[in-house]
Design a protein around this motif. Structure first.
Motif, PDB file in Angstrom:
ATOM      1  N   GLN A   1       0.835  -1.205   0.000  1.00 38.43           N
ATOM      2  CA  GLN A   1       0.000   0.000   0.000  1.00 38.43           C
ATOM      3  C   GLN A   1       0.870   1.256   0.000  1.00 38.43           C
ATOM      4  O   GLN A   1       0.549   2.255  -0.660  1.00 38.43           O
ATOM      5  CB  GLN A   1      -0.929  -0.020   1.208  1.00 38.43           C
ATOM      6  CG  GLN A   1      -1.987  -1.112   1.151  1.00 38.43           C
ATOM      7  CD  GLN A   1      -2.770  -1.264   2.438  1.00 38.43           C
ATOM      8  OE1 GLN A   1      -2.469  -0.585   3.442  1.00 38.43           O
ATOM      9  NE2 GLN A   1      -3.749  -2.172   2.447  1.00 38.43           N
ATOM     10  N   ALA A   2       1.969   1.209   0.746  1.00 41.51           N
ATOM     11  CA  ALA A   2       2.873   2.366   0.801  1.00 41.51           C
ATOM     12  C   ALA A   2       3.451   2.672  -0.594  1.00 41.51           C
ATOM     13  O   ALA A   2       3.605   3.830  -0.985  1.00 41.51           O
ATOM     14  CB  ALA A   2       3.969   2.111   1.809  1.00 41.51           C
ATOM     15  N   LEU A   3       3.791   1.626  -1.338  1.00 44.43           N
ATOM     16  CA  LEU A   3       4.326   1.828  -2.690  1.00 44.43           C
ATOM     17  C   LEU A   3       3.259   2.387  -3.634  1.00 44.43           C
ATOM     18  O   LEU A   3       3.557   3.188  -4.538  1.00 44.43           O
ATOM     19  CB  LEU A   3       4.859   0.511  -3.251  1.00 44.43           C
ATOM     20  CG  LEU A   3       6.119  -0.044  -2.579  1.00 44.43           C
ATOM     21  CD1 LEU A   3       6.466  -1.423  -3.138  1.00 44.43           C
ATOM     22  CD2 LEU A   3       7.298   0.912  -2.782  1.00 44.43           C
ATOM     23  N   ASN A   4       2.022   1.971  -3.414  1.00 42.86           N
ATOM     24  CA  ASN A   4       0.955   2.428  -4.310  1.00 42.86           C
ATOM     25  C   ASN A   4       0.584   3.881  -4.062  1.00 42.86           C
ATOM     26  O   ASN A   4       0.051   4.541  -4.954  1.00 42.86           O
ATOM     27  CB  ASN A   4      -0.290   1.548  -4.147  1.00 42.86           C
ATOM     28  CG  ASN A   4      -0.073   0.155  -4.734  1.00 42.86           C
ATOM     29  OD1 ASN A   4       0.728  -0.020  -5.636  1.00 42.86           O
ATOM     30  ND2 ASN A   4      -0.785  -0.838  -4.199  1.00 42.86           N
ATOM     31  N   ARG A   5       0.837   4.410  -2.862  1.00 37.22           N
ATOM     32  CA  ARG A   5       0.576   5.821  -2.593  1.00 37.22           C
ATOM     33  C   ARG A   5       1.781   6.637  -3.094  1.00 37.22           C
ATOM     34  O   ARG A   5       2.810   6.704  -2.436  1.00 37.22           O
ATOM     35  CB  ARG A   5       0.359   6.053  -1.095  1.00 37.22           C
ATOM     36  CG  ARG A   5      -0.849   5.340  -0.525  1.00 37.22           C
ATOM     37  CD  ARG A   5      -1.131   5.815   0.890  1.00 37.22           C
ATOM     38  NE  ARG A   5      -0.062   5.515   1.811  1.00 37.22           N
ATOM     39  CZ  ARG A   5       0.013   4.372   2.535  1.00 37.22           C
ATOM     40  NH1 ARG A   5      -0.902   3.422   2.402  1.00 37.22           N
ATOM     41  NH2 ARG A   5       1.004   4.199   3.384  1.00 37.22           N
ATOM     42  N   ARG A   6       1.593   7.233  -4.270  1.00 37.84           N
ATOM     43  CA  ARG A   6       2.761   7.861  -4.920  1.00 37.84           C
ATOM     44  C   ARG A   6       2.314   8.970  -5.887  1.00 37.84           C
ATOM     45  O   ARG A   6       1.146   9.049  -6.271  1.00 37.84           O
ATOM     46  CB  ARG A   6       3.561   6.816  -5.716  1.00 37.84           C
ATOM     47  CG  ARG A   6       2.796   6.285  -6.920  1.00 37.84           C
ATOM     48  CD  ARG A   6       3.438   5.021  -7.489  1.00 37.84           C
ATOM     49  NE  ARG A   6       2.803   4.613  -8.757  1.00 37.84           N
ATOM     50  CZ  ARG A   6       1.674   3.934  -8.828  1.00 37.84           C
ATOM     51  NH1 ARG A   6       1.022   3.594  -7.733  1.00 37.84           N
ATOM     52  NH2 ARG A   6       1.183   3.584 -10.009  1.00 37.84           N
ATOM     53  N   VAL A   7       3.271   9.791  -6.243  1.00 37.21           N
ATOM     54  CA  VAL A   7       3.110  10.770  -7.344  1.00 37.21           C
ATOM     55  C   VAL A   7       4.269  10.552  -8.313  1.00 37.21           C
ATOM     56  O   VAL A   7       5.442  10.701  -7.928  1.00 37.21           O
ATOM     57  CB  VAL A   7       3.103  12.219  -6.828  1.00 37.21           C
ATOM     58  CG1 VAL A   7       3.010  13.197  -8.006  1.00 37.21           C
ATOM     59  CG2 VAL A   7       1.958  12.442  -5.873  1.00 37.21           C
ATOM     60  N   ASP A   8       3.946  10.181  -9.580  1.00 36.18           N
ATOM     61  CA  ASP A   8       4.977   9.912 -10.599  1.00 36.18           C
ATOM     62  C   ASP A   8       5.312  11.206 -11.374  1.00 36.18           C
ATOM     63  O   ASP A   8       4.420  11.988 -11.694  1.00 36.18           O
ATOM     64  CB  ASP A   8       4.480   8.869 -11.602  1.00 36.18           C
ATOM     65  CG  ASP A   8       4.294   7.503 -10.945  1.00 36.18           C
ATOM     66  OD1 ASP A   8       4.917   7.281  -9.911  1.00 36.18           O
ATOM     67  OD2 ASP A   8       3.523   6.693 -11.516  1.00 36.18           O
ATOM     68  N   PHE A   9       6.623  11.378 -11.646  1.00 30.45           N
ATOM     69  CA  PHE A   9       7.085  12.500 -12.463  1.00 30.45           C
ATOM     70  C   PHE A   9       7.796  11.922 -13.706  1.00 30.45           C
ATOM     71  O   PHE A   9       8.886  11.342 -13.571  1.00 30.45           O
ATOM     72  CB  PHE A   9       8.045  13.388 -11.663  1.00 30.45           C
ATOM     73  CG  PHE A   9       7.392  14.030 -10.469  1.00 30.45           C
ATOM     74  CD1 PHE A   9       6.820  15.294 -10.568  1.00 30.45           C
ATOM     75  CD2 PHE A   9       7.351  13.375  -9.241  1.00 30.45           C
ATOM     76  CE1 PHE A   9       6.222  15.883  -9.479  1.00 30.45           C
ATOM     77  CE2 PHE A   9       6.751  13.980  -8.160  1.00 30.45           C
ATOM     78  CZ  PHE A   9       6.170  15.233  -8.267  1.00 30.45           C
ATOM     79  N   ASP A  10       7.190  12.080 -14.866  1.00 30.54           N
ATOM     80  CA  ASP A  10       7.741  11.498 -16.101  1.00 30.54           C
ATOM     81  C   ASP A  10       7.887  12.588 -17.179  1.00 30.54           C
ATOM     82  O   ASP A  10       6.899  13.205 -17.601  1.00 30.54           O
ATOM     83  CB  ASP A  10       6.816  10.401 -16.630  1.00 30.54           C
ATOM     84  CG  ASP A  10       6.746   9.197 -15.690  1.00 30.54           C
ATOM     85  OD1 ASP A  10       7.791   8.595 -15.464  1.00 30.54           O
ATOM     86  OD2 ASP A  10       5.627   8.895 -15.206  1.00 30.54           O
ATOM     87  N   PRO A  11       9.115  12.839 -17.641  1.00 36.02           N
ATOM     88  CA  PRO A  11       9.324  13.825 -18.709  1.00 36.02           C
ATOM     89  C   PRO A  11       8.999  13.204 -20.081  1.00 36.02           C
ATOM     90  O   PRO A  11       9.155  11.998 -20.295  1.00 36.02           O
ATOM     91  CB  PRO A  11      10.801  14.158 -18.594  1.00 36.02           C
ATOM     92  CG  PRO A  11      11.426  12.901 -18.077  1.00 36.02           C
ATOM     93  CD  PRO A  11      10.402  12.252 -17.169  1.00 36.02           C
ATOM     94  N   TYR A  12       8.602  14.040 -20.996  1.00 28.67           N
ATOM     95  CA  TYR A  12       8.388  13.592 -22.383  1.00 28.67           C
ATOM     96  C   TYR A  12       8.530  14.818 -23.294  1.00 28.67           C
ATOM     97  O   TYR A  12       8.352  15.964 -22.859  1.00 28.67           O
ATOM     98  CB  TYR A  12       7.021  12.934 -22.555  1.00 28.67           C
ATOM     99  CG  TYR A  12       5.848  13.842 -22.293  1.00 28.67           C
ATOM    100  CD1 TYR A  12       5.224  14.532 -23.330  1.00 28.67           C
ATOM    101  CD2 TYR A  12       5.365  14.020 -20.999  1.00 28.67           C
ATOM    102  CE1 TYR A  12       4.151  15.366 -23.087  1.00 28.67           C
ATOM    103  CE2 TYR A  12       4.283  14.852 -20.745  1.00 28.67           C
ATOM    104  CZ  TYR A  12       3.677  15.531 -21.796  1.00 28.67           C
ATOM    105  OH  TYR A  12       2.615  16.372 -21.554  1.00 28.67           O
ATOM    106  N   LEU A  13       8.891  14.540 -24.532  1.00 30.06           N
ATOM    107  CA  LEU A  13       9.056  15.641 -25.483  1.00 30.06           C
ATOM    108  C   LEU A  13       7.727  16.331 -25.719  1.00 30.06           C
ATOM    109  O   LEU A  13       6.696  15.686 -25.938  1.00 30.06           O
ATOM    110  CB  LEU A  13       9.594  15.122 -26.826  1.00 30.06           C
ATOM    111  CG  LEU A  13      11.077  14.737 -26.858  1.00 30.06           C
ATOM    112  CD1 LEU A  13      11.421  14.106 -28.213  1.00 30.06           C
ATOM    113  CD2 LEU A  13      11.958  15.956 -26.611  1.00 30.06           C
ATOM    114  N   THR A  14       7.764  17.632 -25.653  1.00 31.31           N
ATOM    115  CA  THR A  14       6.543  18.404 -25.879  1.00 31.31           C
ATOM    116  C   THR A  14       5.964  18.052 -27.248  1.00 31.31           C
ATOM    117  O   THR A  14       6.669  18.064 -28.255  1.00 31.31           O
ATOM    118  CB  THR A  14       6.838  19.910 -25.796  1.00 31.31           C
ATOM    119  OG1 THR A  14       7.367  20.205 -24.497  1.00 31.31           O
ATOM    120  CG2 THR A  14       5.589  20.726 -26.042  1.00 31.31           C
ATOM    121  N   GLY A  15       4.692  17.744 -27.221  1.00 28.01           N
ATOM    122  CA  GLY A  15       4.018  17.365 -28.463  1.00 28.01           C
ATOM    123  C   GLY A  15       3.847  15.878 -28.605  1.00 28.01           C
ATOM    124  O   GLY A  15       3.039  15.420 -29.416  1.00 28.01           O
TER     125      GLY A  15
END
Length: 546
Positions: free
Chosen positions: A481-495
């Motif tokens: 449950q601790a692992l599932n409580r999260r905020v992901d930050f993922d970069p990607y090329l604009t567009g």
């Protein structure tokens, strides 16, 4: 005494004056009719009046001539003239003395001659043609001799004789069908009994034995006939080097269509008759040799061998403004900006043309669409950021301990302006579904707001909430449950496709929900605003700490 032929000669001269002007007497116009006047001068046993015009007599004649060759005509002539010799008794110029000189003092003779002559033309192409005439024929003589003892008494005689004439003359061709001539010749008769003057000299030499006379003639000649001219261009077929010229076409002296500019294309077919050109272009010039006339050529200085379009300009198959012969990239897609060589612009020089480069002002590999790649160490910071982002219990309020990591991500976004950032909020499975969904949205939105407040443009950060729908571990254990409580930050090329959407599938962003005028799902968790319930399954379990 007048011979009847004299009257005929005068009538013939009158008819000749009425003959219309014809074309030049040539091989095509073989007949000529001449009328002329003559004067005769005697030389014989009684004396000589050669070159003496004091007692001149006159006559006339007609000649029909026939062209045989360029240098030879044949003539059929008839002439009637009066020959007269006045003199004093016993006064003679003959060198001989024997004979019957005392029996005559003068004579007068009507002489009619018919001859078949051969006219040898010298310089036949000249406007003035000298010639030699050799003419055998027949002479008919009616002669009256007056004796010395009785001046009023005459002795009449008539006879026929062979007549031979040798003459020199000049033909003047005034027009193609009309001319004049002058001629001087000498006649010899074959009678050795001197019946012309009635006096025998007894001489034995040719020059003194025969009576003779000179004939001076001048007259007019009309050349009759019409040359064969199949194409009707005014040039006879014999001289026509272009015998099939179309009707109405102007021709030169050789019968060929006029070609004013001398380019080998006749004027009537030449669209540019005053300028030398090419037969393939209907006589018009083509300075650069591209097959388009100069008048129509918008690019008159195209290099030799270069293919051109209908306007004479070099072909530009891809329409990029660079001619094919200079274009190193002849298949550039339409609308793409190119450099001087016709290749797509590549401002950052990374080998990825601008029209394919997501980052045209910053170099990057083609594998990353021309954009700089985020180093692995930096990606690691982003991937592990979820461990350092904390919120107040059961709320979407960021704890202060999260700020350093968020500030670090702000710096990354500033360092890589071609990238956008996906923030995805998640919860464990405890609690109601709509509550968890709202909480995940709000926590993602809180992280986004922090970065926006630090100057990152809003269009570069997307926040989404997935609630408890995308666990990465089992919710049956506290650790999972601790692992599932999260905020992901993922970069990607604009567009490009949002990174969270690529990983977890579609979910509305916080911005999209608010833009639609809707409220986030679930119970309010931040203490501001009342939630609008969504139709979502509700779990019966009580709300627990998040």
């Amino acid at each position: 005494m007048k011979h009847p032929l004299f009257t005929t000669a005068l009538l013939g001269l009158g008819m000749l004056a009425a003959v219309p002007r014809s074309h030049a007497q040539t091989v095509d116009r073989k007949f000529g009719v001449s009328g002329y006047v003559t004067t005769l001068q005697y030389r014989g046993d009684l004396g000589s009046s050669f070159w003496d015009l004091r007692n001149a007599t006159y006559g006339g004649g007609l000649t029909l001539s026939r062209y045989l060759t360029k240098g030879l005509d044949i003539n059929l002539s008839a002439n009637q003239s009066l020959l007269r010799f006045p003199g004093q008794e016993n006064t003679f110029t003959s060198p001989t003395t024997p004979g019957n000189y005392a029996t005559a003092r003068r004579f007068s003779a009507n002489i009619t001659t018919f001859g078949l002559g051969f006219k040898l033309k010298l310089l036949p192409n000249s406007p003035v043609v000298p010639y030699i005439l050799l003419q055998p024929g027949l002479a008919v003589v009616y002669s009256d001799r007056y004796i010395a003892s009785a001046p009023t008494v005459s002795n009449h005689t008539s006879f026929g004789s062979f007549d031979g004439q040798a003459a020199l003359g000049l033909d003047f061709h005034l027009t193609p069908g009309f001319g004049i001539f002058v001629q001087a010749g000498q006649h010899y008769l074959d009678r050795d009994d001197d019946r012309l003057d009635g006096v025998g000299s007894g001489a034995t030499t040719f020059w003194d034995k025969y009576d003779r006379y000179m004939q001076f003639s001048a007259g007019l000649t009309a050349n009759l006939g019409k040359a064969k001219d199949t194409d009707g261009d005014g040039v006879p077929d014999r001289k026509d080097k272009c015998p099939d010229t179309p009707s109405g076409v102007k021709v030169d002296v050789n019968g060929c269509p006029l070609d004013t500019d001398g380019d080998g294309v006749p004027d009537y077919q030449d669209k540019c008759p005053d300028v030398k050109g090419l037969a393939a272009l209907q006589g018009c010039p083509d300075a650069d040799g591209d097959g388009v006339t100069d008048a129509d050529d918008k690019c008159p200085n195209t290099p030799a061998g270069v293919r051109v379009d209908a306007s004479g300009c070099p072909l530009d198959a891809d329409g990029d403004g660079v001619a094919d012969y200079l274009d190193k990239c002849p298949d550039t897609p339409a609308g793409v900006k190119v450099d001087a060589t016709g290749c797509p612009l590549d401002r950052d020089g990374d080998g990825v043309p601008d029209f394919q480069d997501r980052c045209p002002d910053r170099a990057g590999p083609a594998s990353n669409k021309g954009c700089p790649e985020i180093p692995a160490e930096t990606k690691k910071i982003l991937n592990e950021a979820t461990k350092y982002i904390n919120f107040d219990f059961n709320k979407a309020t960021l704890k202060a301990s999260s700020y350093p990591k968020l500030q670090q991500m702000v710096q990354i976004m500033n360092d890589y302006p071609d990238y956008s950032l996906s923030i995805a909020g998640h919860t464990d499975s405890k609690g109601a579904d709509d509550y968890n969904l709202r909480l995940s949205y709000e926590r993602a939105a809180s992280a986004r707001k922090y970065m926006l407040d630090k100057g990152i443009p809003a269009d570069r950060i997307e926040a989404r909430g997935y609630g408890e729908t995308k666990p990465i571990a089992s919710n049956t254990t506290a650790a999972g449950q601790a692992l599932n409580r999260r905020v992901d930050f993922d970069p990607y090329l604009t567009g490009e496709t949002n990174a969270a959407e690529a990983k977890y599938g579609a979910a509305p962003t916080v911005s999209e929900v608010k833009a639609a005028g809707e409220k986030l799902p679930g119970k309010k968790t931040t203490g501001t605003g009342a939630p609008r319930s969504r139709k979502a399954p509700m779990k019966k379990a009580p709300v627990r700490k998040k």
